[in-house]
Design an enzyme around this catalytic site. Structure first.
Site, PDB file in Angstrom:
ATOM      1  N   LYS A  34       9.877  -8.319  -1.817  1.00 30.18           N
ATOM      2  CA  LYS A  34       8.862  -7.626  -1.154  1.00 30.18           C
ATOM      3  C   LYS A  34       9.022  -6.322  -1.093  1.00 30.18           C
ATOM      4  O   LYS A  34      10.012  -5.560  -0.846  1.00 30.18           O
ATOM      5  CB  LYS A  34       9.015  -8.302   0.544  1.00 30.18           C
ATOM      6  CG  LYS A  34       7.787  -7.993   1.142  1.00 30.18           C
ATOM      7  CD  LYS A  34       7.899  -8.415   2.709  1.00 30.18           C
ATOM      8  CE  LYS A  34       8.894  -7.565   3.503  1.00 30.18           C
ATOM      9  NZ  LYS A  34       8.351  -6.090   3.878  1.00 30.18           N
ATOM     10  N   LYS A  63      -0.003  -5.475   4.597  1.00 33.44           N
ATOM     11  CA  LYS A  63      -0.997  -5.654   5.957  1.00 33.44           C
ATOM     12  C   LYS A  63      -2.022  -4.833   6.230  1.00 33.44           C
ATOM     13  O   LYS A  63      -2.356  -4.431   6.960  1.00 33.44           O
ATOM     14  CB  LYS A  63      -0.125  -5.447   7.192  1.00 33.44           C
ATOM     15  CG  LYS A  63       1.219  -6.242   7.097  1.00 33.44           C
ATOM     16  CD  LYS A  63       2.241  -5.909   8.191  1.00 33.44           C
ATOM     17  CE  LYS A  63       3.572  -6.757   8.436  1.00 33.44           C
ATOM     18  NZ  LYS A  63       4.541  -6.194   7.377  1.00 33.44           N
ATOM     19  N   LEU A  64      -3.198  -5.099   5.084  1.00 29.17           N
ATOM     20  CA  LEU A  64      -4.294  -4.502   5.016  1.00 29.17           C
ATOM     21  C   LEU A  64      -5.299  -4.755   6.096  1.00 29.17           C
ATOM     22  O   LEU A  64      -5.348  -5.989   6.668  1.00 29.17           O
ATOM     23  CB  LEU A  64      -5.229  -4.952   3.579  1.00 29.17           C
ATOM     24  CG  LEU A  64      -4.302  -4.819   2.164  1.00 29.17           C
ATOM     25  CD1 LEU A  64      -5.315  -5.178   1.256  1.00 29.17           C
ATOM     26  CD2 LEU A  64      -4.155  -3.200   2.330  1.00 29.17           C
ATOM     27  N   ASP A  66      -8.781  -3.072   7.723  1.00 30.71           N
ATOM     28  CA  ASP A  66      -9.710  -1.936   7.548  1.00 30.71           C
ATOM     29  C   ASP A  66     -11.154  -2.778   7.704  1.00 30.71           C
ATOM     30  O   ASP A  66     -11.222  -3.923   7.641  1.00 30.71           O
ATOM     31  CB  ASP A  66      -9.631  -1.225   6.455  1.00 30.71           C
ATOM     32  CG  ASP A  66      -9.979   0.637   6.721  1.00 30.71           C
ATOM     33  OD1 ASP A  66     -10.987   0.740   7.240  1.00 30.71           O
ATOM     34  OD2 ASP A  66      -9.186   1.287   6.202  1.00 30.71           O
ATOM     35  N   ILE A  67     -12.148  -1.739   7.454  1.00 30.06           N
ATOM     36  CA  ILE A  67     -13.576  -2.563   7.194  1.00 30.06           C
ATOM     37  C   ILE A  67     -13.438  -3.166   5.699  1.00 30.06           C
ATOM     38  O   ILE A  67     -12.673  -3.002   4.950  1.00 30.06           O
ATOM     39  CB  ILE A  67     -14.531  -1.519   7.155  1.00 30.06           C
ATOM     40  CG1 ILE A  67     -14.456  -0.383   6.044  1.00 30.06           C
ATOM     41  CG2 ILE A  67     -14.685  -0.581   8.558  1.00 30.06           C
ATOM     42  CD1 ILE A  67     -15.901   0.479   5.695  1.00 30.06           C
ATOM     43  N   PRO A  68     -14.344  -4.318   6.051  1.00 28.04           N
ATOM     44  CA  PRO A  68     -14.116  -5.313   4.693  1.00 28.04           C
ATOM     45  C   PRO A  68     -14.255  -4.597   3.462  1.00 28.04           C
ATOM     46  O   PRO A  68     -13.680  -5.020   2.497  1.00 28.04           O
ATOM     47  CB  PRO A  68     -15.410  -6.199   4.968  1.00 28.04           C
ATOM     48  CG  PRO A  68     -15.599  -6.172   6.656  1.00 28.04           C
ATOM     49  CD  PRO A  68     -15.385  -4.672   6.905  1.00 28.04           C
ATOM     50  N   THR A 125       6.761  -9.711  14.548  1.00 30.35           N
ATOM     51  CA  THR A 125       7.974 -10.210  14.891  1.00 30.35           C
ATOM     52  C   THR A 125       8.669  -9.256  15.908  1.00 30.35           C
ATOM     53  O   THR A 125       9.556  -9.541  16.679  1.00 30.35           O
ATOM     54  CB  THR A 125       9.039 -10.660  13.833  1.00 30.35           C
ATOM     55  OG1 THR A 125       9.167  -9.389  13.069  1.00 30.35           O
ATOM     56  CG2 THR A 125       8.410 -11.822  13.119  1.00 30.35           C
ATOM     57  N   ARG A 217      17.705  -6.888   5.477  1.00 29.79           N
ATOM     58  CA  ARG A 217      18.837  -6.054   5.739  1.00 29.79           C
ATOM     59  C   ARG A 217      19.967  -7.007   5.727  1.00 29.79           C
ATOM     60  O   ARG A 217      21.104  -6.430   5.217  1.00 29.79           O
ATOM     61  CB  ARG A 217      18.703  -5.278   7.113  1.00 29.79           C
ATOM     62  CG  ARG A 217      18.136  -4.306   7.490  1.00 29.79           C
ATOM     63  CD  ARG A 217      17.805  -3.901   8.713  1.00 29.79           C
ATOM     64  NE  ARG A 217      16.518  -4.631   9.196  1.00 29.79           N
ATOM     65  CZ  ARG A 217      15.696  -4.240  10.203  1.00 29.79           C
ATOM     66  NH1 ARG A 217      16.097  -2.944  10.901  1.00 29.79           N
ATOM     67  NH2 ARG A 217      14.941  -4.676  10.839  1.00 29.79           N
TER      68      ARG A 217
END
Length: 244
Positions: A34, A63-64, A66-68, A125, A217
């Site tokens: 990731k 983790k986008l 914003d406006i479409p 989380t 971690r």
């Protein structure tokens, strides 16, 4: 079709060199990595390309939100990197989600692939009931909010969701049809939480119905990451084999 392996190693580092050093050490034992916001902000698309050249599957976790139009254009650029998974915030709303799904579906059809999995973030989380109310002003309980967002993700066509281990059973029991559940907040023991509030061990998360485990971690900060991976695999081997 890639061989199923539930372990995704989070390369949460502030520099590309360190991330690649860690990846090189453990690539013989794990193939899913990731790349999050911190690493992408310093290394950009190059880190994804470098990992891909090493034969890995890359989960781009930005983790986008914003406006479409902005999200779709950004997603269009990310698709050129051939990612394994991509995330966006479900809170971005129905239009943003549907337009993103449309773009990714067209990409999959054109390239005859089932990837990337488009995943929606429910509740981070690091949040608990108190921070949910104080930061978002939402009166729903935390589990209710996770389910509400997951249902929106399913209605708009996303492949899956990011949800803590604590909400796995709730989602499995209440979503109308199966969807992928990718689970952060994985710790080898429950006495080490770091900045995570809702955690669980690898075996517990898979037993509850998680499909993929994001582990950072406990592996990347270990003096012997191979041994950590080996121990995790020994704990979950029977569950993984039953899903192959």
């Amino acid at each position: 079709m890639r061989k199923y392996d539930p372990i995704i190693v989070a390369l949460d580092f502030p520099e590309e060199r360190k991330a690649l050093e860690v990846a090189e050490k453990i690539i013989p034992y794990v193939k899913n990595f990731k790349v999050g916001l911190e690493l992408f902000s310093v290394a950009g698309p190059h880190i994804v390309k470098a990992l891909k050249e090493m034969g890995t599957n890359v989960f781009i976790d930005l983790k986008l939100f914003d406006i479409p139009n902005t999200v779709v254009r950004t997603l269009d650029r990310l698709l050129t990197l051939d990612p394994f998974m991509v995330t966006l915030h479900i809170l971005g709303g129905e239009e943003m989600l549907r337009e993103s799904v449309k773009l990714v579906s067209q990409y999959k059809e054109s390239n005859k692939t089932e990837y990337p999995y488009l995943l929606g973030v429910t509740v981070l989380t690091s949040f608990n009931e108190e921070t949910l109310r104080r930061s978002w002003g939402i009166s729903r309980s935390l589990p209710e909010q996770v389910l509400f967002l997951a249902q929106l993700a399913q209605e708009t066509g996303l492949d899956g969701v990011i949800a803590s281990p604590w909400e796995i059973e709730l989602l499995r029991n209440n979503l109308r049809r199966p969807m992928l559940i990718v689970t952060p907040g994985i710790r080898l023991t429950k006495d080490k939480t770091d900045d995570q509030q809702r955690i669980m061990t690898p075996r517990e998360a898979l037993e509850r119905g998680s499909d993929y485990l994001v582990i950072g971690r406990p592996i990347t900060q270990s003096s012997d990451p191979y041994e950590v991976i080996r121990n995790i695999r020994s704990q979950i081997e029977d569950i993984v084999e039953s899903r192959l």
